[in-house]
Design a protein around this motif. Sequence first.
Motif, short mmCIF file in Angstrom:
data_model
loop_
_atom_site.label_atom_id
_atom_site.label_comp_id
_atom_site.label_asym_id
_atom_site.label_seq_id
_atom_site.Cartn_x
_atom_site.Cartn_y
_atom_site.Cartn_z
N ASN A 14 -4.19 -9.64 -15.78
CA ASN A 14 -4.88 -9.17 -15.42
C ASN A 14 -4.83 -9.76 -14.04
O ASN A 14 -6.08 -10.62 -13.72
N MET A 15 -5.68 -8.42 -13.70
CA MET A 15 -6.74 -8.63 -11.64
C MET A 15 -7.53 -10.02 -12.38
O MET A 15 -8.36 -9.07 -13.50
N ALA A 16 -8.06 -10.66 -11.26
CA ALA A 16 -9.12 -11.24 -12.17
C ALA A 16 -10.36 -11.22 -10.77
O ALA A 16 -9.89 -11.34 -9.75
N ASN A 17 -11.74 -11.68 -11.38
CA ASN A 17 -12.80 -12.50 -10.29
C ASN A 17 -12.18 -13.61 -10.07
O ASN A 17 -13.14 -14.40 -11.04
N VAL A 18 -12.14 -14.36 -8.95
CA VAL A 18 -12.38 -15.82 -8.56
C VAL A 18 -12.53 -16.00 -7.67
O VAL A 18 -12.93 -15.77 -6.40
N THR A 19 -13.95 -17.25 -8.38
CA THR A 19 -14.80 -17.44 -7.16
C THR A 19 -14.66 -18.95 -6.28
O THR A 19 -14.77 -19.77 -7.11
N ILE A 20 -14.45 -18.96 -4.66
CA ILE A 20 -13.81 -20.93 -4.70
C ILE A 20 -15.24 -20.84 -4.34
O ILE A 20 -15.73 -20.61 -3.20
N LEU A 21 -15.49 -22.01 -4.57
CA LEU A 21 -16.85 -23.06 -4.26
C LEU A 21 -16.39 -24.08 -3.14
O LEU A 21 -15.60 -25.04 -3.52
#
Length: 375
Positions: free
Chosen positions: A19-26
């Motif tokens: 499903n929709m996910a939370n993605v953090t790009i550093l």
Amino acid sequence: MLWFFYIIYSNYIKRGTYNMANVTILGAGAMGSALTTPLRKNGHNVNLWGTHLDTKIIDQLKKDGTHIKHKCKLEDGINYFYNEELEEAMKDADLVIMGITSDGLASVFKKAIPYLKEGMVVGSVAKGFEYDLKDKDKVIILPDILEELLPENLVGKIPFVFVGGPCKAVEVVWECPNSVDYASKDIEAAKYMRSLLVTDKYNVGISSDVIGLEICAAMKNAYSIGLGMAEGFKELDGKLNNNCKAALFTFAVAEMGVLTKAMGGSYSSVIGQPGVGDLEITCEAGRNRILGEVCGGGMPGTKAIKKMRDEDITVEGYNAIKFAWELIPQLEEKGVLDRSKLPFLQALYEILFEDKNAYDTIVKVMNKCTGFDYE
Ligand SMILES: NC(=O)C1=CN([C@@H]2O[C@H](COP(=O)(O)OP(=O)(O)OC[C@H]3O[C@@H](n4cnc5c(N)ncnc54)[C@H](OP(=O)(O)O)[C@@H]3O)[C@@H](O)[C@H]2O)C=CC1
Ligand SMILES: O=C(CO)COP(=O)(O)O
């Protein structure tokens, strides 16, 4: 006992249904920013965090959505964060992607550690080597650095996924077709990350060969500098030197195979996207190739790298050559490598770190490598 099944079940739900996910790009540099495109196309919630070096990039992105390195707008709906907003950027992340260069990877990962939580997956696009944190003279691959930094309570609970293959960042933003590999010791984690990023244009293969992928990722940058030299010879003789470049390409592949084998990686990575694929794109269009071209045109290695660094151009192959050169005695000590099997690498070290003439050195290495027995 019920808790045990709950954890298994929730992980399955999380990684299995996509499903929709939370993605953090550093890292808001070229590659970190580029990965926002497939992620937003797939409808995920994307946080892009800039390091202390990325303030200008974040300023402009917040202003009108334009990425100053890519010179075009990124997808709508991305959340942008400054260096001091790391905690907020990482809140509720399912996947954290390290879009940091190899020399900054450890320092940025250290900052992120307090916000990592069990169940998160960590991906990394960095291509290079590092010194072992426990033994400053020992050269190791980047996955080992991340594993070493992980605090005791998270060991085995945060899977890592590593990205290799031909992937010029701006082409990902432009949505041109491309193909990369994700390698992990935890295949489910690699598949999970793929499920979030894969599109009809951004193709992802799955691999368990973390070592092979990492050696190729680091060394294709190194050898692309050498291939770039053949391009630079035009400056000296006014002629195309494509025969030379093609021959150097095969020597580079052979030597990536020698190093990969010595490190315990698989030859399939060498002849796949992480090796041959990425070598091809980098020697055609990479920043590493530019360094080679400048040297091939007659500028001494130490002066050429200074020029590129002054222009703020990322050239990881330069350090990769030095690291690989320092890795050799470690592998010889183990009895898994004979340095005479790496003549092209030796030539690159001499040109870039000892300012030997590029043309003469490459001519000699061509003489030596032709018909050479790499076995
Ligand atoms: N560009 C590409 O096409 C591809 C790159 N890669 C790999 O991805 C990684 C990132 O590359 P790319 O995005 O192009 O690189 P960039 O130079 O654009 O920078 C990536 C990020 O790392 C930061 N950074 C650089 N040096 C340091 C440091 N010493 N300490 C902390 N942060 C630092 C950058 O800040 P700042 O922007 O201010 O420099 C930026 O946030 C590299 O390892 C590269 O090999 C992989 C595939 C393709
Ligand atoms: O890794 C890359 C393409 O896959 C980018 O290479 P350069 O860093 O040489 O531009």
